[in-house]
Design a protein around this motif. Sequence first.
Motif, PDB file in Angstrom:
ATOM      1  N   GLN A 161      40.850  30.570  32.002  1.00  0.00           N
ATOM      2  CA  GLN A 161      40.502  31.851  32.803  1.00  0.00           C
ATOM      3  C   GLN A 161      38.972  31.746  33.375  1.00  0.00           C
ATOM      4  O   GLN A 161      38.021  31.271  32.673  1.00  0.00           O
ATOM      5  N   LEU A 162      38.939  31.688  34.778  1.00  0.00           N
ATOM      6  CA  LEU A 162      37.430  31.715  35.364  1.00  0.00           C
ATOM      7  C   LEU A 162      36.954  33.179  35.315  1.00  0.00           C
ATOM      8  O   LEU A 162      37.501  33.838  36.122  1.00  0.00           O
ATOM      9  N   HIS A 163      36.078  33.357  34.767  1.00  0.00           N
ATOM     10  CA  HIS A 163      35.387  34.823  34.711  1.00  0.00           C
ATOM     11  C   HIS A 163      34.640  35.118  35.857  1.00  0.00           C
ATOM     12  O   HIS A 163      35.054  36.321  36.607  1.00  0.00           O
ATOM     13  N   SER A 172      35.421  38.255  40.370  1.00  0.00           N
ATOM     14  CA  SER A 172      36.385  39.147  39.253  1.00  0.00           C
ATOM     15  C   SER A 172      37.165  37.827  38.743  1.00  0.00           C
ATOM     16  O   SER A 172      37.483  36.610  39.343  1.00  0.00           O
ATOM     17  N   PRO A 173      37.894  37.962  37.568  1.00  0.00           N
ATOM     18  CA  PRO A 173      38.479  36.994  36.839  1.00  0.00           C
ATOM     19  C   PRO A 173      39.575  36.376  37.411  1.00  0.00           C
ATOM     20  O   PRO A 173      40.257  37.182  38.168  1.00  0.00           O
ATOM     21  N   ILE A 174      39.957  35.167  37.095  1.00  0.00           N
ATOM     22  CA  ILE A 174      41.083  34.320  37.896  1.00  0.00           C
ATOM     23  C   ILE A 174      41.792  33.710  36.634  1.00  0.00           C
ATOM     24  O   ILE A 174      41.100  32.863  36.204  1.00  0.00           O
ATOM     25  N   ILE A 175      42.847  34.137  36.257  1.00  0.00           N
ATOM     26  CA  ILE A 175      43.547  33.446  35.324  1.00  0.00           C
ATOM     27  C   ILE A 175      44.723  32.194  35.927  1.00  0.00           C
ATOM     28  O   ILE A 175      45.430  32.739  36.681  1.00  0.00           O
ATOM     29  N   PHE A 176      44.192  31.110  35.631  1.00  0.00           N
ATOM     30  CA  PHE A 176      44.931  29.955  36.386  1.00  0.00           C
ATOM     31  C   PHE A 176      46.221  29.388  35.564  1.00  0.00           C
ATOM     32  O   PHE A 176      47.029  28.927  36.078  1.00  0.00           O
TER      33      PHE A 176
END
Length: 366
Positions: A161-163, A172-176
């Motif tokens: 997850q990129l916060h 905003s967070p991206i959950i890869f």
Amino acid sequence: MFLETKALSIKLSRTTNTAGIINSLWQTPSVSRIDVAAKLGLDKSTVTKTVNHLLDIGMILEQPQMITGKGGRPKVSLVFNPEFGVLIGVDVNSDTLKVSVVNLLGQVVYHDMLPIDTQAPIDKAMLDALVPCVDAIQKLFPRVLAIGIGMPGIIDPDTSQLHVSHALSVRSPIIFAPQFKRLFPFPVFLDNDANCGAWGELMQQRSLPYDHFLYVLLSTHHARELYHRLGIGVGVVLNRQLFYGENYMAGQFNSQEFMRGAEPTPSVIIEEFSALAVNICSLMSVRRIVIGGNGLSFGSELAASLRKHSDSLSGSLIIKPNIEFSLLGPQAAAMGAASMAWQKLLTPELKLAESLSLPQNGNLSI
């Protein structure tokens, strides 16, 4: 219940032993079975059984050593087979991807740089460029063991997850993880790019006793925000392990001049960072600072500033860190991402076994 617990313990013990043996072979190239057994405190028969299996599946090779004098049997060393499989490392910038393919000897066997769409969200831009690139790599190297991806920002590597990332305009967070699972048939690991640079240094120096160091990644990848400011990220290595800190914030450097609303020049940022880094090294007894990334543009100025602050320290017991340049050059983060992926496969849970059992990798087992 006792029988089930016992069986589980035996299975986990064997997995842990296998992970430890492979790690020992990785950290000490050209080591022998006897050396591995002594280092890990295992019976020679346990090591021999695992090593023979790794030889059978082709992961490692035997390499007889020359002996001096008369008589005696030559010592047989064990080395990884460079043809066994590869790891893909990716360095994500705001407008490009750097891709390096690394074999199990740590050698780069393929490298590419791909433009990405700066108008699209970073997850879409990255994956749109990466998927066809990975397809092409698979045609050249049939067994891909894992992908490692490094990008600027605050990242939870456990959940991919990129916060947040100012360099990539992510607020905003991206959950890869779900996207990785859908698009790629092998494990994919995500980490901060400076941490990946530190993983790369650990790979390059794995047989040397460098237990603690700061890896400093210099970058100017802020094209999405219409200006190019010097970026400094730090990978903190303590006891040969990446230190992530609270909320994965370790190594995040923010210029206080910038936080106060100024527009500092690169020289001001370098001076501010150098004073902080040298004092942290002195306080933590860390003897090495390794400079990587955009070293051609700012590396010499940073090195001079670090040395100046180091030389200003006084006291017979004060630690003055050595200042070095990474040998990995501009491929540091991409190569380090590949190294990070390999190390993640070699955890005690041995995710490598999962990778090798995939149909794409020939259904080998450990």
